[in-house]
Design a protein around this motif. Structure first.
Motif, short mmCIF file in Angstrom:
data_model
loop_
_atom_site.label_atom_id
_atom_site.label_comp_id
_atom_site.label_asym_id
_atom_site.label_seq_id
_atom_site.Cartn_x
_atom_site.Cartn_y
_atom_site.Cartn_z
N LYS A 1 0.85 -1.19 0.00
CA LYS A 1 0.00 0.00 0.00
C LYS A 1 0.89 1.24 0.00
CE LYS A 1 -0.34 -0.09 5.05
NZ LYS A 1 -1.24 -0.12 6.22
N GLU A 2 0.29 2.37 -0.32
CA GLU A 2 1.03 3.62 -0.33
C GLU A 2 1.42 4.01 1.09
OE1 GLU A 2 0.58 8.26 -1.85
OE2 GLU A 2 -1.15 6.91 -1.88
N ALA A 3 2.67 4.41 1.25
CA ALA A 3 3.15 4.83 2.57
C ALA A 3 3.08 6.34 2.68
CB ALA A 3 4.58 4.35 2.78
#
Length: 241
Positions: A223-225
């Protein structure tokens, strides 16, 4: 092999520290080593906030993932990319370019690496804290960071109260390439490395963590951090063009 190389090869993150303080002359030596790092175009686009106030440390810790050593280590430094200083002294300076973010990040990372290497050469230990970017607005407010300054990472330093083994790194042939990028890496070498990492985690955690390097990458990059970072960077005057 030189002593310097041996110190670098034995690097490991230390997360448990004794109560002993770091001597003033050692701190000065670490700071001098950090400032001796290379700097792109001699811009020296970095600043370090040394957080010594205990109450402030306690306030900073929850913003950094509640990692106890942020408050407990002898020293906690926040490394920042800094173009505020340039604009202060040269108001007509052209800033806000994406390239300047890269320059600030690279300069600051080099400073941080010099600092940890110097500390380890003195028998000290430390751990970098990327979690300073978890809540950058709140942290910047606590530390009084003006526009033109962004916190990139923290560094805890102190006298080690643990002796972990170094993490196994990727096999050199998967990292160092000759003349051209090798887009078809050695499958067998990666499989062997995955097993080494799995064994390292099992040994380190008493069997509580059972994952390979590729398994960890799959989990980390699923997932996007920190999706808020681009907006924060622009608010602070970075990546405007």
């Amino acid at each position: 092999m030189t002593g310097t190389i041996e110190v670098m090869r034995q690097h490991r993150s230390i997360r448990k520290f004794t109560d002993e303080t770091i001597a003033a002359e050692q701190l000065q030596a670490i700071m001098a080593a950090a400032q001796s790092a290379s700097s792109s175009s001699f811009l020296q686009a970095s600043s370090v906030v040394r957080v010594t106030d205990r109450a402030l440390r306690e306030a900073v810790m929850p913003l950094c993932g509640n990692q106890a050593y942020v408050a407990e280590a002898a020293e906690f430094w926040v490394f920042c990319a800094d173009f505020y200083r340039h604009l202060h002294w040269v108001p007509e300076a052209k800033t806000g370019y994406a390239e300047q973010l890269l320059i600030g990040a690279i300069d600051t990372a080099l400073m941080g690496q010099n600092a940890i290497t110097a500390a380890e050469s003195l028998g000290l230990g430390g751990v970098f804290i990327g979690a300073v970017r978890n809540q950058p607005h709140e942290l910047s407010a606590l530390l009084g960071l003006p526009q033109g300054v962004i916190p990139l990472f923290g560094l805890c330093l102190g006298h080690p109260a643990q002796d972990p083994e170094p993490k196994p790194r990727l096999p050199a042939p998967l990292v160092f390439m000759e003349n051209r990028y090798q887009s078809e890496p050695d499958v067998a070498a990666m499989a062997n490395y995955d097993e080494r990492v799995r064994h390292y985690y099992q040994t380190r955690t008493g069997g509580n963590k059972d994952t390979s390097w590729t398994g960890q990458i799959a989990a980390t990059l699923a997932k996007e951090a920190r999706p808020f970072m681009l907006d924060f960077l622009r608010e602070q005057g970075f990546c405007l063009k």
